[in-house]
Design a protein around this motif. Structure first.
Motif, short mmCIF file in Angstrom:
data_model
loop_
_atom_site.label_atom_id
_atom_site.label_comp_id
_atom_site.label_asym_id
_atom_site.label_seq_id
_atom_site.Cartn_x
_atom_site.Cartn_y
_atom_site.Cartn_z
N TYR A 1 -12.60 4.24 -0.66
CA TYR A 1 -11.87 3.20 0.05
C TYR A 1 -10.39 3.30 -0.41
O TYR A 1 -9.71 2.35 -0.33
CB TYR A 1 -12.41 1.76 -0.29
N ARG A 2 -9.82 4.44 -0.32
CA ARG A 2 -8.43 4.61 -0.87
C ARG A 2 -7.46 3.76 0.28
O ARG A 2 -6.33 3.30 -0.74
CB ARG A 2 -7.94 6.04 -0.80
N GLU A 3 -7.48 3.71 1.24
CA GLU A 3 -6.57 2.61 1.87
C GLU A 3 -6.38 1.34 1.53
O GLU A 3 -5.64 0.72 1.64
CB GLU A 3 -6.81 2.66 3.60
N LEU A 4 -7.63 0.95 0.89
CA LEU A 4 -7.60 -0.52 0.31
C LEU A 4 -7.32 -0.49 -1.11
O LEU A 4 -6.86 -1.73 -1.55
CB LEU A 4 -9.14 -1.26 0.72
N VAL A 5 -7.31 0.54 -1.82
CA VAL A 5 -7.08 0.84 -3.25
C VAL A 5 -5.64 1.05 -3.54
O VAL A 5 -4.67 0.22 -3.74
CB VAL A 5 -8.00 1.62 -4.09
N LEU A 6 -5.29 2.31 -3.12
CA LEU A 6 -3.90 2.69 -3.32
C LEU A 6 -4.13 4.25 -2.36
O LEU A 6 -4.51 5.30 -3.03
CB LEU A 6 -3.51 3.10 -4.62
N PRO A 7 -3.35 4.37 -1.40
CA PRO A 7 -3.31 5.60 -0.69
C PRO A 7 -2.68 6.75 -1.27
O PRO A 7 -1.51 7.17 -1.06
CB PRO A 7 -2.65 5.16 0.68
N LEU A 8 -3.33 7.39 -2.21
CA LEU A 8 -2.49 8.48 -2.95
C LEU A 8 -2.97 9.70 -2.30
O LEU A 8 -4.25 9.80 -1.77
CB LEU A 8 -3.03 8.47 -4.45
N PRO A 9 -2.22 10.71 -2.28
CA PRO A 9 -2.74 12.12 -1.56
C PRO A 9 -3.84 12.75 -2.37
O PRO A 9 -4.02 12.37 -3.58
CB PRO A 9 -1.37 13.14 -1.77
N GLU A 10 -4.53 13.33 -1.94
CA GLU A 10 -5.82 14.17 -2.46
C GLU A 10 -5.53 14.91 -3.62
O GLU A 10 -6.25 14.64 -4.86
CB GLU A 10 -6.69 15.15 -1.56
N ASP A 11 -4.30 15.41 -4.00
CA ASP A 11 -4.07 16.22 -5.14
C ASP A 11 -3.46 15.41 -6.55
O ASP A 11 -3.48 15.86 -7.43
CB ASP A 11 -3.02 17.37 -4.89
#
Length: 151
Positions: free
Chosen positions: A80-90
């Motif tokens: 749910y990264r868009e709702l948490v903190l949209p960090l890049p995969e790396d």
């Protein structure tokens, strides 16, 4: 499929922390999370340089990530990264935390020990989440994956 997510450095440089008590500001790349007056800084949701997504798009993205066997999408947090903190995969530090199962413990549960919990609560159907089943056995896994990724 790669998510169009800005780099962690770009996110940090675009952010500004604001003190709700005195109005002082601090850049997002700062290591200070409290104002000189002692009040924790706030971060307004609008401060993130993100494009808005509609609910249908988010549901589709979350569903596509369900059951992932590699990458950050294995995590019940980063799915749910868009709702948490949209960090890049790396930038994401994860041990697939948060994908702990729900346990049926209502009065209709099969096992007598579990059934007693539902009977005590007076509920026919009750489900519990056991946070000790996270990879490290700690309920703190969900929050610390975000903390470590940001750090």
């Amino acid at each position: 499929m790669s998510d169009p997510i800005p780099s962690a450095a770009a996110l940090l440089h675009a952010l500004t922390f604001t003190c709700p008590a005195c109005g002082a500001t601090e850049p997002g790349s700062s290591a200070h999370f409290r104002c000189a007056c002692g009040t924790p800084f706030d971060l307004a949701p609008a401060a993130l340089p993100l494009e808005p997504l509609d609910a249908t798009t988010l549901r589709q993205q979350f569903a596509q990530r369900l059951g992932a066997v590699a990458g950050s999408a294995r995590s019940g947090v980063w799915r749910y990264r868009e709702l948490v903190l949209p960090l890049p995969e790396d930038a994401i530090v994860t041990r697939a935390e948060g994908n702990t199962p729900l346990h049926a413990v209502g009065a209709s549960a099969g096992d007598a020990g579990w059934r007693r919990i539902g009977e005590f609560a007076g509920l026919e159907r009750l489900w519990l989440k056991h946070e000790g089943e996270n990879p490290t056995g700690s309920f703190k896994d969900r929050g610390m994956t975000v903390g470590m990724s940001v750090a």
